[in-house]
Design a protein around this motif. Structure first.
Motif, short mmCIF file in Angstrom:
data_model
loop_
_atom_site.label_atom_id
_atom_site.label_comp_id
_atom_site.label_asym_id
_atom_site.label_seq_id
_atom_site.Cartn_x
_atom_site.Cartn_y
_atom_site.Cartn_z
N TYR A 184 0.84 -1.20 0.00
CA TYR A 184 0.00 0.00 0.00
C TYR A 184 0.87 1.24 0.00
O TYR A 184 1.78 1.38 0.82
CB TYR A 184 -0.92 0.00 1.22
CG TYR A 184 -1.68 1.30 1.39
CD1 TYR A 184 -2.56 1.74 0.42
CD2 TYR A 184 -1.50 2.08 2.53
CE1 TYR A 184 -3.25 2.94 0.57
CE2 TYR A 184 -2.18 3.27 2.69
CZ TYR A 184 -3.07 3.69 1.70
OH TYR A 184 -3.75 4.88 1.85
N CYS A 185 0.62 2.16 -0.94
CA CYS A 185 1.38 3.40 -1.04
C CYS A 185 0.41 4.57 -1.13
O CYS A 185 -0.75 4.42 -1.50
CB CYS A 185 2.31 3.38 -2.26
SG CYS A 185 3.56 2.09 -2.23
N GLN A 186 0.93 5.73 -0.81
CA GLN A 186 0.14 6.96 -0.90
C GLN A 186 0.72 7.85 -2.00
O GLN A 186 1.91 7.79 -2.31
CB GLN A 186 0.14 7.69 0.45
CG GLN A 186 -0.54 6.91 1.56
CD GLN A 186 -0.53 7.66 2.88
OE1 GLN A 186 0.35 8.48 3.13
NE2 GLN A 186 -1.50 7.37 3.74
N PHE A 187 -0.14 8.67 -2.55
CA PHE A 187 0.30 9.58 -3.61
C PHE A 187 1.24 10.64 -3.02
O PHE A 187 1.14 10.99 -1.84
CB PHE A 187 -0.92 10.27 -4.23
CG PHE A 187 -1.77 9.34 -5.05
CD1 PHE A 187 -1.39 9.00 -6.33
CD2 PHE A 187 -2.94 8.81 -4.53
CE1 PHE A 187 -2.17 8.15 -7.10
CE2 PHE A 187 -3.72 7.95 -5.27
CZ PHE A 187 -3.33 7.62 -6.56
N SER A 188 2.23 11.11 -3.84
CA SER A 188 2.32 10.96 -5.28
C SER A 188 2.95 9.63 -5.70
O SER A 188 3.70 9.04 -4.94
CB SER A 188 3.14 12.11 -5.88
OG SER A 188 4.46 12.07 -5.40
N MET A 189 2.62 9.20 -6.94
CA MET A 189 3.09 7.95 -7.50
C MET A 189 4.00 8.26 -8.68
O MET A 189 3.68 9.12 -9.51
CB MET A 189 1.88 7.12 -7.96
CG MET A 189 2.24 5.89 -8.76
SD MET A 189 0.76 4.98 -9.29
CE MET A 189 0.13 6.07 -10.58
N LEU A 190 5.11 7.57 -8.76
CA LEU A 190 6.05 7.77 -9.87
C LEU A 190 5.70 6.78 -10.98
O LEU A 190 5.80 5.57 -10.79
CB LEU A 190 7.49 7.57 -9.41
CG LEU A 190 8.57 8.14 -10.33
CD1 LEU A 190 8.46 9.66 -10.40
CD2 LEU A 190 9.96 7.74 -9.83
N TYR A 191 5.29 7.30 -12.13
CA TYR A 191 4.91 6.46 -13.26
C TYR A 191 5.62 6.95 -14.51
O TYR A 191 5.45 8.11 -14.90
CB TYR A 191 3.38 6.51 -13.46
CG TYR A 191 2.89 5.74 -14.66
CD1 TYR A 191 3.18 4.38 -14.80
CD2 TYR A 191 2.15 6.35 -15.65
CE1 TYR A 191 2.73 3.67 -15.90
CE2 TYR A 191 1.69 5.64 -16.75
CZ TYR A 191 1.99 4.31 -16.87
OH TYR A 191 1.55 3.60 -17.97
N LEU A 192 6.44 6.09 -15.11
CA LEU A 192 7.24 6.45 -16.28
C LEU A 192 8.09 7.70 -15.99
O LEU A 192 8.17 8.62 -16.80
CB LEU A 192 6.34 6.68 -17.50
CG LEU A 192 5.53 5.45 -17.95
CD1 LEU A 192 4.59 5.82 -19.08
CD2 LEU A 192 6.45 4.32 -18.35
N ARG A 193 8.66 7.72 -14.78
CA ARG A 193 9.55 8.81 -14.31
C ARG A 193 8.81 10.13 -14.12
O ARG A 193 9.43 11.18 -14.06
CB ARG A 193 10.72 8.99 -15.26
CG ARG A 193 11.61 7.77 -15.38
CD ARG A 193 12.88 8.02 -16.15
NE ARG A 193 12.61 8.26 -17.56
CZ ARG A 193 12.85 9.39 -18.17
NH1 ARG A 193 13.35 10.41 -17.51
NH2 ARG A 193 12.61 9.54 -19.45
N PHE A 194 7.50 10.08 -14.01
CA PHE A 194 6.72 11.31 -13.85
C PHE A 194 5.87 11.21 -12.58
O PHE A 194 5.26 10.16 -12.33
CB PHE A 194 5.82 11.53 -15.06
CG PHE A 194 5.03 12.80 -15.00
CD1 PHE A 194 5.59 13.98 -15.45
CD2 PHE A 194 3.76 12.82 -14.48
CE1 PHE A 194 4.88 15.17 -15.38
CE2 PHE A 194 3.04 14.00 -14.40
CZ PHE A 194 3.60 15.18 -14.86
N PRO A 195 5.78 12.27 -11.77
CA PRO A 195 4.97 12.20 -10.54
C PRO A 195 3.48 12.31 -10.85
O PRO A 195 3.03 13.26 -11.48
CB PRO A 195 5.46 13.42 -9.74
CG PRO A 195 5.97 14.38 -10.77
CD PRO A 195 6.52 13.55 -11.90
#
Length: 472
Positions: A281-292
């Protein structure tokens, strides 16, 4: 490269020798040679492996332990654990190629066709893909897969993810959840063709889970799933993932896979999601394709990585004896190019752009006695061409506006998954030209509506000779 430890020792000896040379003769040539040797030494030290983390989360630091762990790791990577021979799940993949298209694909090329391809190839580049398959790629690969397909862009995937995350707190019967899959050993243990991932994910997810509210986005092996947090939907999804693992030989690394929910979600539901999926379980922000990827307003902290990346690149320049012209070249070619990937997706807060400009201005102005020199011309004045008294630097603010205008143009003229999503979300009853941004709508939509005021007056319809019907 040779033995990296020996290289580091040689450079250390060379730096010590040059330091002694400077004590004897503090000339500009000796100082420049010392600076260059220090830069090389720093690079070599960064490449040296000091410690390694095992699967048990324990660190090993001794050279022998690092060597043994490395050998053990790659032995496990390249050892086939099992072979699955049941291919019945492939029946879920729809048949998209008809007999005529298949015959065209397997047809042996003639000598004239081979000659034409060879002679049309550029002498400065490698040959491109076979033209037989390229017209069918849009038909073969789901629009949800945006990687390596002509006309599809990684930036659209990021913006679509950001727009869908924007509504994660929207009330629903089972709640909303976003799952970010980490495919373990994607390339190392792939016993079958690389298209299996796209085909199986499309078949297993699209045909059997889409009815339960699941949406997905794929860029190469980066997979994002948008689903209801309803236990039945999650259990069905996990069962399909396990089936995919058996058929393809690829594994979902549950320890590194993550799930995200709204900050309003209660603990019992989060515990249920963890119990069913096994993801962290993680909280935002999320790193996706090197983008927050974030929820809510744009915060400066989300863009700290971009600011620090530019600042780190400039650190090695401080001790160099470069003229203003020598500094202008790397500023144009490197520093202004670093944030382009992020600026093409989002318009950062002005304070972030101003901080980057401030850091670049300090480097361009230079130092004297450990203090930055006075700037005799405003930084904004250097954006003009050289013949107008500037330095031909690029304005980051103007770059953001240019990317926004391009985004609007693609939204108006091309059919993409992002356009389809935004139109269904904001333009059900109105044309995009008639729409305005309202509080609570996404940042991507706000960016389009802001630039529309400047771009729309410059867009004109070019009427051709055919296809126009006037009704009196």
């Amino acid at each position: 490269m040779g033995n990296i430890f020996d290289k580091v020792k040689e450079l250390e000896d060379k730096v010590a020798e040059m330091e002694n040379n400077i004590l004897a003769d503090n000339s500009e040539v000796n100082r420049a040679a010392l600076n260059q040797a220090n830069v090389l030494l720093g690079r070599k030290k960064r490449l040296a492996l000091k410690k390694m983390k095992k699967d048990t989360d324990r660190w090993v630091e001794r050279d022998d332990d690092i060597t043994n762990e490395s050998i053990s790791f790659f032995q496990r990577q390249y050892t086939r654990e099992r072979f699955h021979s049941d291919f019945s799940p492939l029946s879920c993949i729809p048949k998209l190629i008809d007999e005529e298209e298949n015959e065209r694909l397997i047809e042996i090329p003639t000598m004239e066709e081979i000659k034409e391809v060879v002679f049309l190839g550029s002498s400065q580049s490698a040959p491109g893909p076979d033209g037989r398959l390229s017209p069918l790629m849009q038909k073969l690969v789901s629009p949800n897969q945006t990687g390596f397909i002509k006309g599809r862009s990684i930036t659209k995937n990021i913006m679509l993810t950001q727009d869908m995350v924007h509504n994660i707190a929207k009330p629903s019967s089972g709640g909303n959840v976003i799952l970010k899959l980490d495919m373990a050993k994607v390339y190392d243990k792939n016993y079958y063709p690389d298209l299996w991932m796209a085909l199986l994910v499309q078949g297993l997810f699209h045909t059997q889970l889409i009815r339960r509210g699941l949406k997905y986005l794929i860029y190469a092996d980066d997979i994002i799933l948008f689903s209801s947090a309803d236990p039945v939907s999650l259990q069905l999804m996990i069962s399909k993932l396990e089936l995919y693992e058996k058929v393809s030989g690829q594994m979902v690394n549950k320890r590194k896979s993550e799930f995200y929910t709204s900050w309003q979600e209660d603990n019992p539901r989060i515990c249920d999601i963890y119990r069913i999926t096994g993801f962290s379980y993680c909280q935002f922000s999320m790193l996706y394709l090197r983008f927050p990827i974030y929820v809510g307003r744009k915060k400066i902290v989300y863009f700290n990585n971009m600011v620090s990346k530019v600042a780190n690149r400039m650190q090695g320049w401080q001790g160099r004896f470069l003229s203003y012209g020598g500094k202008a070249i790397p500023i144009k070619s490197m520093l202004h190019a670093l944030p382009l990937y992020l600026l093409s997706v989002v318009h950062p807060p002005k304070i972030v752009l101003n901080q980057i400009d401030k850091n670049i201005a300090k480097v361009f102005g230079g130092k004297e006695d450990s203090r930055y020199k006075r700037h005799w011309k405003a930084w904004s004045g250097l954006y003009f061409p050289v013949h107008e008294g500037g330095a031909d630097f690029r304005s980051l603010q103007d770059t953001c506006s240019a990317f926004s205008a391009k985004l609007l143009w693609n939204f108006r003229t091309k059919h993409t998954l992002l356009k389809e999503f935004l139109e269904s979300k904001y333009c059900k009853r109105y044309h995009p030209i008639a729409r305005k941004w309202a509080y609570g709508q996404s940042h991507t939509w706000k960016r389009l509506m802001d630039i529309k005021k400047e771009a729309e007056p410059t867009i004109f319809w070019k009427i051709g000779r055919r296809g126009v019907h006037l009704v009196g």
